[in-house]
Design a protein around this motif. Structure first.
Motif, PDB file in Angstrom:
ATOM      1  N   TRP A 128       0.747  -1.178   0.225  1.00 13.78           N
ATOM      2  CA  TRP A 128      -0.094   0.090  -0.353  1.00 13.78           C
ATOM      3  C   TRP A 128       1.077   1.152   0.008  1.00 13.78           C
ATOM      4  CZ3 TRP A 128      -3.907  -1.177   4.784  1.00 13.78           C
ATOM      5  CH2 TRP A 128      -5.417  -2.330   4.047  1.00 13.78           C
ATOM      6  N   ASN A 129       0.527   2.151  -0.722  1.00 20.08           N
ATOM      7  CA  ASN A 129       1.648   3.001  -0.962  1.00 20.08           C
ATOM      8  C   ASN A 129       1.064   3.969   0.485  1.00 20.08           C
ATOM      9  OD1 ASN A 129       2.903   2.621  -2.935  1.00 20.08           O
ATOM     10  ND2 ASN A 129       1.479   3.406  -4.588  1.00 20.08           N
ATOM     11  N   ASP A 130      -0.453   4.294   0.664  1.00 14.77           N
ATOM     12  CA  ASP A 130      -1.198   5.648   1.896  1.00 14.77           C
ATOM     13  C   ASP A 130      -1.881   4.421   2.418  1.00 14.77           C
ATOM     14  OD1 ASP A 130      -2.454   6.962   3.046  1.00 14.77           O
ATOM     15  OD2 ASP A 130      -1.297   8.933   1.040  1.00 14.77           O
ATOM     16  N   PHE A 131      -1.395   4.340   3.648  1.00 17.00           N
ATOM     17  CA  PHE A 131      -1.847   3.538   4.180  1.00 17.00           C
ATOM     18  C   PHE A 131      -3.159   4.036   5.086  1.00 17.00           C
ATOM     19  CE2 PHE A 131      -2.948   1.534   8.440  1.00 17.00           C
ATOM     20  CZ  PHE A 131      -2.986   0.298   7.980  1.00 17.00           C
ATOM     21  N   GLU A 132      -3.079   5.473   5.141  1.00 17.91           N
ATOM     22  CA  GLU A 132      -3.814   5.903   6.282  1.00 17.91           C
ATOM     23  C   GLU A 132      -5.132   6.069   4.840  1.00 17.91           C
ATOM     24  OE1 GLU A 132      -0.652   6.690   6.217  1.00 17.91           O
ATOM     25  OE2 GLU A 132      -1.528   6.254   8.830  1.00 17.91           O
ATOM     26  N   LYS A 133      -4.527   7.064   3.622  1.00 18.08           N
ATOM     27  CA  LYS A 133      -5.936   6.660   2.446  1.00 18.08           C
ATOM     28  C   LYS A 133      -6.340   5.271   2.011  1.00 18.08           C
ATOM     29  CE  LYS A 133      -6.829   8.715  -2.112  1.00 18.08           C
ATOM     30  NZ  LYS A 133      -5.598   9.451  -2.835  1.00 18.08           N
ATOM     31  N   THR A 134      -5.769   4.342   2.751  1.00 17.29           N
ATOM     32  CA  THR A 134      -6.402   2.753   1.700  1.00 17.29           C
ATOM     33  C   THR A 134      -6.977   2.453   2.674  1.00 17.29           C
ATOM     34  OG1 THR A 134      -4.363   2.810   0.620  1.00 17.29           O
ATOM     35  CG2 THR A 134      -5.746   0.557   1.054  1.00 17.29           C
ATOM     36  N   VAL A 135      -7.095   2.759   4.176  1.00 22.26           N
ATOM     37  CA  VAL A 135      -7.765   1.975   5.344  1.00 22.26           C
ATOM     38  C   VAL A 135      -9.491   3.068   5.288  1.00 22.26           C
ATOM     39  CG1 VAL A 135      -8.301   2.462   7.877  1.00 22.26           C
ATOM     40  CG2 VAL A 135      -6.075   1.426   6.979  1.00 22.26           C
ATOM     41  N   ASN A 179      -2.598  -1.151  15.932  1.00 26.65           N
ATOM     42  CA  ASN A 179      -2.882   0.550  16.354  1.00 26.65           C
ATOM     43  C   ASN A 179      -3.038   1.516  14.751  1.00 26.65           C
ATOM     44  OD1 ASN A 179      -2.168  -0.073  18.851  1.00 26.65           O
ATOM     45  ND2 ASN A 179       0.470   0.400  18.098  1.00 26.65           N
ATOM     46  N   ARG A 180      -2.258   1.461  13.671  1.00 29.10           N
ATOM     47  CA  ARG A 180      -2.759   2.168  13.228  1.00 29.10           C
ATOM     48  C   ARG A 180      -4.212   1.524  11.946  1.00 29.10           C
ATOM     49  NH1 ARG A 180       2.520   2.742   8.603  1.00 29.10           N
ATOM     50  NH2 ARG A 180       0.892   4.738   8.291  1.00 29.10           N
ATOM     51  N   THR A 181      -4.792  -0.006  12.391  1.00 32.68           N
ATOM     52  CA  THR A 181      -6.128   0.245  11.698  1.00 32.68           C
ATOM     53  C   THR A 181      -7.496   0.903  12.802  1.00 32.68           C
ATOM     54  OG1 THR A 181      -5.362  -1.606  11.221  1.00 32.68           O
ATOM     55  CG2 THR A 181      -7.906  -1.450  11.432  1.00 32.68           C
ATOM     56  N   GLU A 182      -7.057   0.997  13.763  1.00 38.53           N
ATOM     57  CA  GLU A 182      -7.490   2.064  15.423  1.00 38.53           C
ATOM     58  C   GLU A 182      -7.104   3.261  14.730  1.00 38.53           C
ATOM     59  OE1 GLU A 182      -7.413  -1.008  19.253  1.00 38.53           O
ATOM     60  OE2 GLU A 182      -5.715   0.084  18.686  1.00 38.53           O
ATOM     61  N   GLN A 183      -6.670   3.831  14.382  1.00 41.99           N
ATOM     62  CA  GLN A 183      -5.984   4.919  14.237  1.00 41.99           C
ATOM     63  C   GLN A 183      -7.099   5.768  12.822  1.00 41.99           C
ATOM     64  OE1 GLN A 183      -1.754   5.403  14.144  1.00 41.99           O
ATOM     65  NE2 GLN A 183      -1.630   4.835  16.309  1.00 41.99           N
ATOM     66  N   CYS A 201      -3.862 -11.818  11.995  1.00 43.20           N
ATOM     67  CA  CYS A 201      -4.904 -11.000  11.014  1.00 43.20           C
ATOM     68  C   CYS A 201      -5.285 -10.043  11.681  1.00 43.20           C
ATOM     69  CB  CYS A 201      -5.654 -12.369  10.093  1.00 43.20           C
ATOM     70  SG  CYS A 201      -7.661 -11.097   9.471  1.00 43.20           S
ATOM     71  N   ILE A 202      -5.783  -9.172  11.142  1.00 40.52           N
ATOM     72  CA  ILE A 202      -6.491  -7.534  11.974  1.00 40.52           C
ATOM     73  C   ILE A 202      -7.671  -7.912  11.823  1.00 40.52           C
ATOM     74  CG2 ILE A 202      -6.174  -5.420  11.967  1.00 40.52           C
ATOM     75  CD1 ILE A 202      -3.648  -6.415  13.342  1.00 40.52           C
ATOM     76  N   PHE A 203      -8.855  -7.887  13.170  1.00 38.94           N
ATOM     77  CA  PHE A 203      -9.863  -8.397  12.772  1.00 38.94           C
ATOM     78  C   PHE A 203     -10.264  -7.048  13.061  1.00 38.94           C
ATOM     79  CE2 PHE A 203     -14.446  -8.594  13.888  1.00 38.94           C
ATOM     80  CZ  PHE A 203     -15.087  -9.366  13.117  1.00 38.94           C
ATOM     81  N   ALA A 204     -11.405  -5.869  12.155  1.00 36.75           N
ATOM     82  CA  ALA A 204     -11.935  -5.332  12.519  1.00 36.75           C
ATOM     83  C   ALA A 204     -13.614  -4.900  12.234  1.00 36.75           C
ATOM     84  CB  ALA A 204     -11.023  -3.952  11.865  1.00 36.75           C
ATOM     85  N   LYS A 205     -13.837  -3.847  12.626  1.00 33.23           N
ATOM     86  CA  LYS A 205     -15.044  -3.872  12.480  1.00 33.23           C
ATOM     87  C   LYS A 205     -15.492  -1.636  12.778  1.00 33.23           C
ATOM     88  CE  LYS A 205     -19.085  -6.633  14.035  1.00 33.23           C
ATOM     89  NZ  LYS A 205     -20.032  -6.929  15.239  1.00 33.23           N
ATOM     90  N   ASN A 206     -16.515  -1.245  11.590  1.00 34.00           N
ATOM     91  CA  ASN A 206     -16.928  -0.088  11.134  1.00 34.00           C
ATOM     92  C   ASN A 206     -18.037   0.257  11.544  1.00 34.00           C
ATOM     93  OD1 ASN A 206     -16.252   1.712   9.647  1.00 34.00           O
ATOM     94  ND2 ASN A 206     -17.680   1.276   7.402  1.00 34.00           N
ATOM     95  N   ASN A 207     -17.755   0.284  12.563  1.00 39.95           N
ATOM     96  CA  ASN A 207     -18.971   1.253  13.783  1.00 39.95           C
ATOM     97  C   ASN A 207     -18.848   2.490  13.137  1.00 39.95           C
ATOM     98  OD1 ASN A 207     -19.528  -1.249  15.044  1.00 39.95           O
ATOM     99  ND2 ASN A 207     -18.370  -0.954  16.569  1.00 39.95           N
ATOM    100  N   LYS A 208     -19.027   3.315  12.363  1.00 46.52           N
ATOM    101  CA  LYS A 208     -19.095   4.439  12.201  1.00 46.52           C
ATOM    102  C   LYS A 208     -19.058   5.712  12.560  1.00 46.52           C
ATOM    103  CE  LYS A 208     -18.771   4.105   7.180  1.00 46.52           C
ATOM    104  NZ  LYS A 208     -19.244   3.748   5.936  1.00 46.52           N
TER     105      LYS A 208
END
Length: 210
Positions: A128-135, A179-183, A201-208
């Motif tokens: 990934w070139n830009d982690f934050e943008k991709t997330v 940490n970066r996924t939480e951020q 594996c990082i497991f994450a939920k999208n509670n927007k």
């Protein structure tokens, strides 16, 4: 300047092309069966799911998930060669409109907001070139309470591989990715160890909360 063999191989893992790319993807399918199987288990596919595969390669995992009969499968990949290979391998699913594969970058996903129930990616985060943008893009296209799975080899493993000793690979520990996924705005982020010290594996939920 002539590219070294290790750098060439790294480029092929990042963006597989031609016959060499096909060979590398076939070898990867054999080596990574445990990652694939565990990721599929964690997805917990149901008949109502609309699912996105980021970086589908030759479409090997898509075929496995299609057998579980989700509502619809989508995939994006940056390699035009792999798109054609995956389309051939999944022709029946595509013809029946149960699968759609697109040439696209994860930083700019060609889907509307709140579209997917589940998104997964295996062995792509290094590129990934830009982690934050991709997330941010993944969150954008995930529904509220949607699930994101990111399966990858640990940094210590990649550091032992000759072809990853370059700046093509960005290496992470599970803790760093958590940490970066939480951020990036995900909640209920969990570190799931698939094989100790090798892949996780990082497991994450999208509670927007916008």
């Amino acid at each position: 300047m002539r590219m070294s063999l290790s750098t060439y191989i790294a480029h092929q893992f990042a963006h597989p092309t031609g016959m060499i790319g096909q060979i590398i993807m076939t070898v990867s399918n054999r080596q990574n069966r445990k990652l694939y199987n565990k990721t599929i288990d964690l997805l917990n596919v149901t008949k109502n799911d609309t699912i996105l595969d980021i970086g589908f390669g030759n479409g090997f995992m898509l075929r496995q998930i299609a057998e579980l009969k989700p509502e619809k499968l989508f995939g994006v990949d940056i390699s035009e060669d792999m798109l054609h290979v995956a389309q051939r391998k999944n022709a029946l699913q595509i013809k029946s409109r149960k699968m759609e594969l697109l040439l696209a970058n994860a930083e700019n996903l060609p889907f509307k907001n709140d579209f997917f129930d589940k998104i997964y990616t295996v062995n792509t985060v290094y590129f990934w070139n830009d982690f934050e943008k991709t997330v941010a893009e993944i969150r954008r296209v995930l529904k509220h309470n949607g699930v994101f799975l990111n399966t990858f080899y640990e940094r210590a493993v990649l550091e032992r591989l000759h072809h990853s000793s370059n700046d093509i690979y960005r290496k992470f520990t599970t803790k760093e990715l958590k940490n970066r996924t939480e951020q990036g705005g995900f909640s209920e982020v969990k570190m799931l160890e698939i094989e100790k010290g090798i892949f996780s594996c990082i497991f994450a939920k999208n509670n927007k909360i916008w």
